[in-house]
Design an enzyme around this catalytic site. Structure first.
Site, PDB file in Angstrom:
ATOM      1  N   ARG A 277      -1.873  -8.593 -20.633  1.00 55.36           N
ATOM      2  CA  ARG A 277      -2.818  -7.839 -22.006  1.00 55.36           C
ATOM      3  C   ARG A 277      -2.227  -6.905 -23.257  1.00 55.36           C
ATOM      4  O   ARG A 277      -2.615  -6.663 -24.508  1.00 55.36           O
ATOM      5  CB  ARG A 277      -4.422  -6.754 -21.717  1.00 55.36           C
TER       6      ARG A 277
ATOM      7  N   PRO B 272       0.693  -1.161   0.214  1.00 54.81           N
ATOM      8  CA  PRO B 272      -0.052   0.037   0.035  1.00 54.81           C
ATOM      9  C   PRO B 272       0.663   1.296   0.159  1.00 54.81           C
ATOM     10  O   PRO B 272       0.262   2.147  -0.492  1.00 54.81           O
ATOM     11  CB  PRO B 272      -0.808   0.037   1.142  1.00 54.81           C
TER      12      PRO B 272
ATOM     13  N   GLU C 103       2.982  -8.005   7.840  1.00 50.85           N
ATOM     14  CA  GLU C 103       2.668  -6.538   8.923  1.00 50.85           C
ATOM     15  C   GLU C 103       3.435  -5.559   7.721  1.00 50.85           C
ATOM     16  O   GLU C 103       3.027  -4.322   7.375  1.00 50.85           O
ATOM     17  CB  GLU C 103       3.426  -5.987  10.209  1.00 50.85           C
TER      18      GLU C 103
ATOM     19  N   ASP D 280     -10.281  -0.397 -25.248  1.00 48.94           N
ATOM     20  CA  ASP D 280     -10.594  -0.586 -24.417  1.00 48.94           C
ATOM     21  C   ASP D 280     -11.135   0.996 -23.307  1.00 48.94           C
ATOM     22  O   ASP D 280      -9.962   1.678 -23.745  1.00 48.94           O
ATOM     23  CB  ASP D 280      -9.008  -0.963 -23.096  1.00 48.94           C
TER      24      ASP D 280
HETATM   25  N1  4GX Z   1      -1.685  -2.929  -3.399  1.00 48.01           N
HETATM   26  N2  4GX Z   1      -1.211  -6.010   0.578  1.00 48.01           N
HETATM   27  C1  4GX Z   1       1.118  -6.168   0.973  1.00 48.01           C
HETATM   28  C2  4GX Z   1       2.045  -6.442   2.985  1.00 48.01           C
HETATM   29  C3  4GX Z   1       3.168  -5.719   2.284  1.00 48.01           C
HETATM   30  C4  4GX Z   1       2.980  -4.666   3.730  1.00 48.01           C
HETATM   31  C5  4GX Z   1       4.670  -4.066   3.102  1.00 48.01           C
HETATM   32  C6  4GX Z   1       5.089  -5.423   1.515  1.00 48.01           C
HETATM   33  C7  4GX Z   1       5.492  -4.684   2.472  1.00 48.01           C
HETATM   34  C8  4GX Z   1      -1.479  -4.191  -1.009  1.00 48.01           C
HETATM   35  C9  4GX Z   1      -2.389  -3.070  -2.203  1.00 48.01           C
HETATM   36  C10 4GX Z   1      -1.778  -4.707   0.167  1.00 48.01           C
HETATM   37  C11 4GX Z   1      -1.355  -5.739   2.584  1.00 48.01           C
HETATM   38  C12 4GX Z   1      -0.094  -6.156   0.435  1.00 48.01           C
HETATM   39  C13 4GX Z   1       0.085  -5.648   3.047  1.00 48.01           C
HETATM   40  N3  4GX Z   1       3.780  -5.827   2.054  1.00 48.01           N
HETATM   41  N4  4GX Z   1      -0.452  -4.381  -2.159  1.00 48.01           N
HETATM   42  N5  4GX Z   1       0.530  -7.029   2.031  1.00 48.01           N
HETATM   43  N6  4GX Z   1      -3.367  -2.796  -1.221  1.00 48.01           N
HETATM   44  O1  4GX Z   1      -3.045  -3.989   0.212  1.00 48.01           O
HETATM   45  O2  4GX Z   1      -0.482  -3.688  -2.709  1.00 48.01           O
END
Ligand code: 4GX
Length: 248
Positions: free
Chosen positions: A154, A89, A116, A169
């Site tokens: 795609r 995120p 986490e 698209d």
């Molecule tokens: N868009 N998540 C990854 C664990 C994490 C946290 C920090 C690496 C670094 C998300 C999203 C997402 C939740 C995937 C936390 N891994 N990833 N995860 N929205 O929410 O890509």
């Protein structure tokens, strides 16, 4: 195009790649996708991929060494990638412009985190970029990695059978899509718009362009700031805006 996906859930990722447009692209040799089980790159008896956070607090953090060894193994067996993408995120938001940029690369590694988060040094030493698929919290990077592979695949020539459907698209033109209809001509008293039955191709085209603009204006007005509109679209948009003033 080559993708390598590093995950603790290889079965989940494999299932997401097996069907549909991506599955067919792999079968036909247009996409070369390898899944790497992170636990194969552990050295302890319990195949540990996580540990407690320094500084304390809740949850676990992904250990750096298995991820670093996994990417080293990919480099050795599959070649030096053009990008190593960490899904999280905290990343830059994935847009169609980002998808097009990644589509111009030949080899992309995708790192799926769980828990986490991951040890910051993986970000610094291994990842070349960080991407988010949207502002919501998932429980792992596997679904985001599948989203990236799907959207980028795609654009690989031949993966989508009908080139026209990629070019037309929604979003490749920067606007939302127009409504679609198929048979029957009436469902529960709801008829298909007359113009689509008329056989007047120029009018059908104009109606679709009008509806795409109307929907974009109503649902995602900010997209109109960046969309590149031609003269006809600018004229149609002015008409729609005048209509709205008359009966908002
Ligand atoms: N868009 N998540 C990854 C664990 C994490 C946290 C920090 C690496 C670094 C998300 C999203 C997402 C939740 C995937 C936390 N891994 N990833 N995860 N929205 O929410 O890509």
């Amino acid at each position: 195009m080559k993708f390598d996906i590093v995950t603790i859930f290889p079965v989940m990722v494999g299932a997401g790649l097996a069907e549909g447009v991506v599955g067919r692209g792999i079968e036909r040799g247009l996409l070369d996708v390898r899944i790497h089980d992170l636990r194969e790159h552990t050295v302890d008896r319990h195949r540990t991929v996580d540990d407690v956070p320094y500084g304390g607090g809740p949850g676990m953090v992904m250990k750096p060494e298995p991820l670093m060894r996994a990417v080293d193994a990919i480099r050795a067996t599959r070649g030096v990638p053009d990008a190593v993408v960490l899904l999280s995120p905290q990343g830059r938001l994935l847009t169609q412009a980002e998808v097009v940029r990644l589509g111009g690369l030949r080899h992309v590694v995708l790192l799926c985190g769980r828990y986490e988060g991951i040890d910051e040094r993986v970000r610094q030493l291994v990842a070349t970029e960080e991407l988010s698929i949207g502002d919501y919290v998932l429980s792992g990077g596997e679904l985001p990695a599948l989203v990236v592979v799907d959207a980028v695949s795609r654009l690989v020539p031949g993966v989508v059978g009908d080139r026209q459907s990629v070019d037309e698209d929604s979003f490749s033109r920067g606007l939302l899509d127009h409504p679609h209809y198929t048979r029957p001509a009436e469902v529960a008293g709801h008829a298909v718009p007359e113009v689509l039955l008329s056989g007047h191709h120029a009018e059908v085209r104009r109606w679709r362009r009008q509806m795409a603009l109307r929907r974009t204006l109503e649902r995602r007005p900010a997209l109109l700031d960046t969309a590149e509109l031609d003269d006809e679209q600018r004229a149609l948009l002015d008409e729609i805006r005048k209509d709205e003033e008359r009966e908002p």
